[in-house]
Design a protein around this motif. Structure first.
Motif, PDB file in Angstrom:
ATOM      1  N   GLY A   1       0.782  -1.234   0.000  1.00  0.00           N
ATOM      2  CA  GLY A   1       0.000   0.000   0.000  1.00  0.00           C
ATOM      3  C   GLY A   1       0.810   1.278   0.000  1.00  0.00           C
ATOM      4  O   GLY A   1       0.244   2.378  -0.052  1.00  0.00           O
ATOM      5  N   TRP A   2       2.139   1.156   0.056  1.00  0.00           N
ATOM      6  CA  TRP A   2       2.990   2.358   0.148  1.00  0.00           C
ATOM      7  C   TRP A   2       4.242   2.160  -0.677  1.00  0.00           C
ATOM      8  O   TRP A   2       4.939   1.138  -0.552  1.00  0.00           O
ATOM      9  CB  TRP A   2       3.359   2.589   1.607  1.00  0.00           C
ATOM     10  N   LEU A   3       4.539   3.121  -1.575  1.00  0.00           N
ATOM     11  CA  LEU A   3       5.759   3.074  -2.372  1.00  0.00           C
ATOM     12  C   LEU A   3       6.699   4.175  -1.917  1.00  0.00           C
ATOM     13  O   LEU A   3       6.301   5.349  -1.838  1.00  0.00           O
ATOM     14  CB  LEU A   3       5.452   3.308  -3.859  1.00  0.00           C
ATOM     15  N   PRO A   4       7.950   3.852  -1.605  1.00  0.00           N
ATOM     16  CA  PRO A   4       8.915   4.926  -1.367  1.00  0.00           C
ATOM     17  C   PRO A   4       9.022   5.785  -2.605  1.00  0.00           C
ATOM     18  O   PRO A   4       8.839   5.311  -3.724  1.00  0.00           O
ATOM     19  CB  PRO A   4      10.217   4.178  -1.061  1.00  0.00           C
ATOM     20  N   PHE A   5       9.319   7.066  -2.411  1.00  0.00           N
ATOM     21  CA  PHE A   5       9.258   7.987  -3.539  1.00  0.00           C
ATOM     22  C   PHE A   5      10.192   7.595  -4.669  1.00  0.00           C
ATOM     23  O   PHE A   5       9.845   7.766  -5.846  1.00  0.00           O
ATOM     24  CB  PHE A   5       9.549   9.428  -3.102  1.00  0.00           C
ATOM     25  N   ASP A   6      11.385   7.077  -4.348  1.00  0.00           N
ATOM     26  CA  ASP A   6      12.296   6.721  -5.432  1.00  0.00           C
ATOM     27  C   ASP A   6      11.723   5.621  -6.314  1.00  0.00           C
ATOM     28  O   ASP A   6      11.938   5.610  -7.534  1.00  0.00           O
ATOM     29  CB  ASP A   6      13.685   6.359  -4.909  1.00  0.00           C
TER      30      ASP A   6
ATOM     31  N   GLU B   1      10.945   8.928   5.892  1.00  0.00           N
ATOM     32  CA  GLU B   1      11.006   8.765   4.445  1.00  0.00           C
ATOM     33  C   GLU B   1       9.623   9.009   3.860  1.00  0.00           C
ATOM     34  O   GLU B   1       8.621   8.454   4.330  1.00  0.00           O
ATOM     35  CB  GLU B   1      11.496   7.376   4.051  1.00  0.00           C
ATOM     36  N   ARG B   2       9.585   9.821   2.835  1.00  0.00           N
ATOM     37  CA  ARG B   2       8.318  10.176   2.187  1.00  0.00           C
ATOM     38  C   ARG B   2       8.033   9.196   1.043  1.00  0.00           C
ATOM     39  O   ARG B   2       8.892   8.909   0.216  1.00  0.00           O
ATOM     40  CB  ARG B   2       8.373  11.600   1.669  1.00  0.00           C
ATOM     41  N   GLY B   3       6.824   8.679   1.046  1.00  0.00           N
ATOM     42  CA  GLY B   3       6.394   7.779  -0.009  1.00  0.00           C
ATOM     43  C   GLY B   3       5.044   8.180  -0.549  1.00  0.00           C
ATOM     44  O   GLY B   3       4.526   9.256  -0.241  1.00  0.00           O
ATOM     45  N   VAL B   4       4.459   7.317  -1.363  1.00  0.00           N
ATOM     46  CA  VAL B   4       3.219   7.644  -2.070  1.00  0.00           C
ATOM     47  C   VAL B   4       2.190   6.557  -1.814  1.00  0.00           C
ATOM     48  O   VAL B   4       2.505   5.356  -1.851  1.00  0.00           O
ATOM     49  CB  VAL B   4       3.461   7.782  -3.584  1.00  0.00           C
ATOM     50  N   GLU B   5       0.962   6.974  -1.559  1.00  0.00           N
ATOM     51  CA  GLU B   5      -0.171   6.065  -1.385  1.00  0.00           C
ATOM     52  C   GLU B   5      -1.261   6.425  -2.399  1.00  0.00           C
ATOM     53  O   GLU B   5      -1.266   7.521  -2.965  1.00  0.00           O
ATOM     54  CB  GLU B   5      -0.737   6.156   0.034  1.00  0.00           C
ATOM     55  N   MET B   6      -2.191   5.498  -2.609  1.00  0.00           N
ATOM     56  CA  MET B   6      -3.328   5.734  -3.509  1.00  0.00           C
ATOM     57  C   MET B   6      -4.608   5.321  -2.808  1.00  0.00           C
ATOM     58  O   MET B   6      -4.690   4.214  -2.253  1.00  0.00           O
ATOM     59  CB  MET B   6      -3.144   4.936  -4.808  1.00  0.00           C
TER      60      MET B   6
ATOM     61  N   ARG C   1     -10.251   5.968  -4.812  1.00  0.00           N
ATOM     62  CA  ARG C   1     -10.639   6.723  -6.007  1.00  0.00           C
ATOM     63  C   ARG C   1      -9.481   6.894  -6.987  1.00  0.00           C
ATOM     64  O   ARG C   1      -9.653   7.489  -8.041  1.00  0.00           O
ATOM     65  CB  ARG C   1     -11.164   8.105  -5.608  1.00  0.00           C
ATOM     66  N   GLY C   2      -8.308   6.386  -6.613  1.00  0.00           N
ATOM     67  CA  GLY C   2      -7.144   6.523  -7.471  1.00  0.00           C
ATOM     68  C   GLY C   2      -6.367   7.797  -7.245  1.00  0.00           C
ATOM     69  O   GLY C   2      -5.467   8.128  -8.035  1.00  0.00           O
ATOM     70  N   MET C   3      -6.677   8.539  -6.170  1.00  0.00           N
ATOM     71  CA  MET C   3      -5.973   9.775  -5.865  1.00  0.00           C
ATOM     72  C   MET C   3      -4.658   9.457  -5.143  1.00  0.00           C
ATOM     73  O   MET C   3      -4.630   8.640  -4.216  1.00  0.00           O
ATOM     74  CB  MET C   3      -6.832  10.689  -4.994  1.00  0.00           C
ATOM     75  N   LEU C   4      -3.589  10.100  -5.580  1.00  0.00           N
ATOM     76  CA  LEU C   4      -2.270   9.892  -4.993  1.00  0.00           C
ATOM     77  C   LEU C   4      -2.011  10.920  -3.901  1.00  0.00           C
ATOM     78  O   LEU C   4      -2.430  12.082  -4.001  1.00  0.00           O
ATOM     79  CB  LEU C   4      -1.188  10.002  -6.069  1.00  0.00           C
ATOM     80  N   SER C   5      -1.292  10.494  -2.860  1.00  0.00           N
ATOM     81  CA  SER C   5      -0.942  11.407  -1.780  1.00  0.00           C
ATOM     82  C   SER C   5       0.361  10.965  -1.150  1.00  0.00           C
ATOM     83  O   SER C   5       0.768   9.801  -1.255  1.00  0.00           O
ATOM     84  CB  SER C   5      -2.047  11.453  -0.713  1.00  0.00           C
ATOM     85  N   PHE C   6       1.029  11.898  -0.478  1.00  0.00           N
ATOM     86  CA  PHE C   6       2.263  11.583   0.218  1.00  0.00           C
ATOM     87  C   PHE C   6       1.967  10.982   1.582  1.00  0.00           C
ATOM     88  O   PHE C   6       0.964  11.310   2.229  1.00  0.00           O
ATOM     89  CB  PHE C   6       3.112  12.841   0.411  1.00  0.00           C
ATOM     90  N   SER C   7       2.846  10.118   2.030  1.00  0.00           N
ATOM     91  CA  SER C   7       2.748   9.524   3.360  1.00  0.00           C
ATOM     92  C   SER C   7       4.160   9.215   3.842  1.00  0.00           C
ATOM     93  O   SER C   7       4.988   8.721   3.076  1.00  0.00           O
ATOM     94  CB  SER C   7       1.915   8.236   3.313  1.00  0.00           C
TER      95      SER C   7
ATOM     96  N   ASP D   1       4.688  19.586  -8.226  1.00  0.00           N
ATOM     97  CA  ASP D   1       3.812  18.484  -7.834  1.00  0.00           C
ATOM     98  C   ASP D   1       4.088  17.224  -8.660  1.00  0.00           C
ATOM     99  O   ASP D   1       3.549  17.063  -9.755  1.00  0.00           O
ATOM    100  CB  ASP D   1       2.351  18.899  -8.006  1.00  0.00           C
ATOM    101  N   PRO D   2       4.889  16.292  -8.136  1.00  0.00           N
ATOM    102  CA  PRO D   2       5.205  15.070  -8.893  1.00  0.00           C
ATOM    103  C   PRO D   2       4.073  14.049  -8.910  1.00  0.00           C
ATOM    104  O   PRO D   2       4.163  13.046  -9.621  1.00  0.00           O
ATOM    105  CB  PRO D   2       6.422  14.514  -8.148  1.00  0.00           C
ATOM    106  N   LEU D   3       3.001  14.290  -8.149  1.00  0.00           N
ATOM    107  CA  LEU D   3       1.897  13.336  -8.105  1.00  0.00           C
ATOM    108  C   LEU D   3       0.839  13.626  -9.171  1.00  0.00           C
ATOM    109  O   LEU D   3      -0.029  12.787  -9.417  1.00  0.00           O
ATOM    110  CB  LEU D   3       1.250  13.335  -6.712  1.00  0.00           C
TER     111      LEU D   3
END
Length: 361
Positions: free
Chosen positions: A14-19, A170-175, A178-184, A263-265
């Motif tokens: 459920g969580w991808l590191p930003f890299d 470490e900042r990563g990305v979640e969805m 609804r398919g909306m991306l956000s930082f976590s 905004d990379p998302l």
């Protein structure tokens, strides 16, 4: 792209590191920004391009760089140039032509590029040089020649770190559903390459980047470069400026239709994502792996040392104006830097003859 990201996030819990996110949206086969059919390079946003690089801006860029490449070929007794991330093929075309004029024609011009679409465009542009130009799918076992890379390191995925005031996260990305991306953010052992006691100088909320992949690339280069030299041209700073406490927002930036945004998302796979280069980290990675730093300077100093002013004297007014942007402090001249490496005994590289800033790294 959203389907691919959702699958990757599900596989990762459920969580991808930003890299990892940055790697997918830039390089996923057929979908990533550098792997799809969208046009990237050019001076005209109405034609669908997103940004312009120095070789597209002026052919004098490649002609000046060729003087440094020519010297390195002569000193090392080699006849091969290898370019990583050749973009539109403009720099390759300029270098091959200019090296011929300078009396150091290349027997082989090798290109390493992850994008099949860009390879096709490069092949069309460079077809008159066949069969000297060839494309490689991986590192050569040994490099005997000169490596050049323009705006390569800035496009390598970076880790994002967030300072809470007490800890680095470490900042990563979640969805969401609804398919909306956000930082976590999540706990991490990673931290900027600054002394731990310096953490108190960072403002809570600071976000910055760590360049693990770019530094690993340079260490890999050291394993393969046996004779010759390597020159990287990119935008960035030495470590003292990169991780200055006043730089609270990091350097991450996106480019789409010649407009920059942070905004990379948004629009994943449809726009470029870059980060400035920590040249101190790049230099140390090379030195620790056995390379010697030939020099480090601004693009303006490097190109002037390589004779850009002389080349401008024979150019028309329009060409001079475009070439001036390569040197102007408020354009590319100061923001962009050049760093050179050599695997053995160093030589007095003409590009760093004046204005060398290696002492700042």
């Amino acid at each position: 792209m959203h389907t691919l990201l959702r699958r990757a996030m599900n596989d990762a819990g459920g969580w991808l590191p930003f890299d990892r996110y940055m790697s997918l949206v830039l390089y996923a086969p057929g979908l990533g920004y550098y792997a799809n059919s969208l046009r990237k390079f050019g001076t005209m946003p109405q034609q669908g391009s997103d940004f312009v690089t120095a070789p597209e801006l002026s052919p004098l860029f490649g002609r000046a760089l060729a003087r440094q490449v020519s010297q390195a070929l002569r000193v090392s007794g080699t006849d091969t140039v290898i370019e990583f991330g050749a973009g539109s093929g403009a720099l390759a075309e300029q270098l091959i032509d200019a090296l011929e004029v300078l009396g150091t024609p290349v027997a082989r011009y090798q290109i390493v590029d992850l994008s099949g679409t860009l390879r096709e465009r490069q092949a069309q542009r460079l077809q008159r040089f066949a069969p000297r130009v060839e494309w490689l799918d991986r590192w050569p076992d040994e490099i005997h020649g000169v490596l050049v890379a323009n705006e390569l390191l800035d496009a390598m995925p970076v880790q994002l770190l967030h300072w809470t005031g007490a800890h680095w996260r470490e900042r990563g990305v979640e969805m969401d559903a609804r398919g909306m991306l956000s930082f976590s953010d999540r706990p991490t052992a990673a931290r900027p390459p600054t002394p731990a006691q310096a953490d108190v100088s960072f403002v809570p909320g600071t976000v910055t980047e760590v360049h693990v992949q770019a530094e690993a690339f340079v260490r890999t280069l050291a394993d393969h470069l046996k004779r010759g030299a390597a020159f990287f041209i990119d935008y960035g700073f030495p470590e003292s400026e990169y991780y200055h406490p006043q730089r609270t927002g990091g350097t991450l930036m996106c480019h789409h239709l010649h407009r920059a945004d942070p905004d990379p998302l948004a629009l994943p796979g449809q726009k470029d994502i870059t980060a400035h280069v920590n040249f101190t980290g790049i230099a140390l990675a090379g030195q620790d792996a056995g390379l010697t730093v030939l020099g480090y300077t601004s693009q303006a100093h490097f190109l002037i040392n390589c004779g850009l002013v002389d080349l401008m004297e024979t150019a028309d007014l329009g060409e001079r104006a475009m070439a001036h942007r390569l040197m102007a402090e408020h354009e590319m001249g100061e923001l962009f830097k050049v760093i050179g490496f050599v695997p053995g005994e160093e030589f007095d590289a003409i590009g760093f003859s004046t204005g060398d800033r290696s002492y700042m790294l």
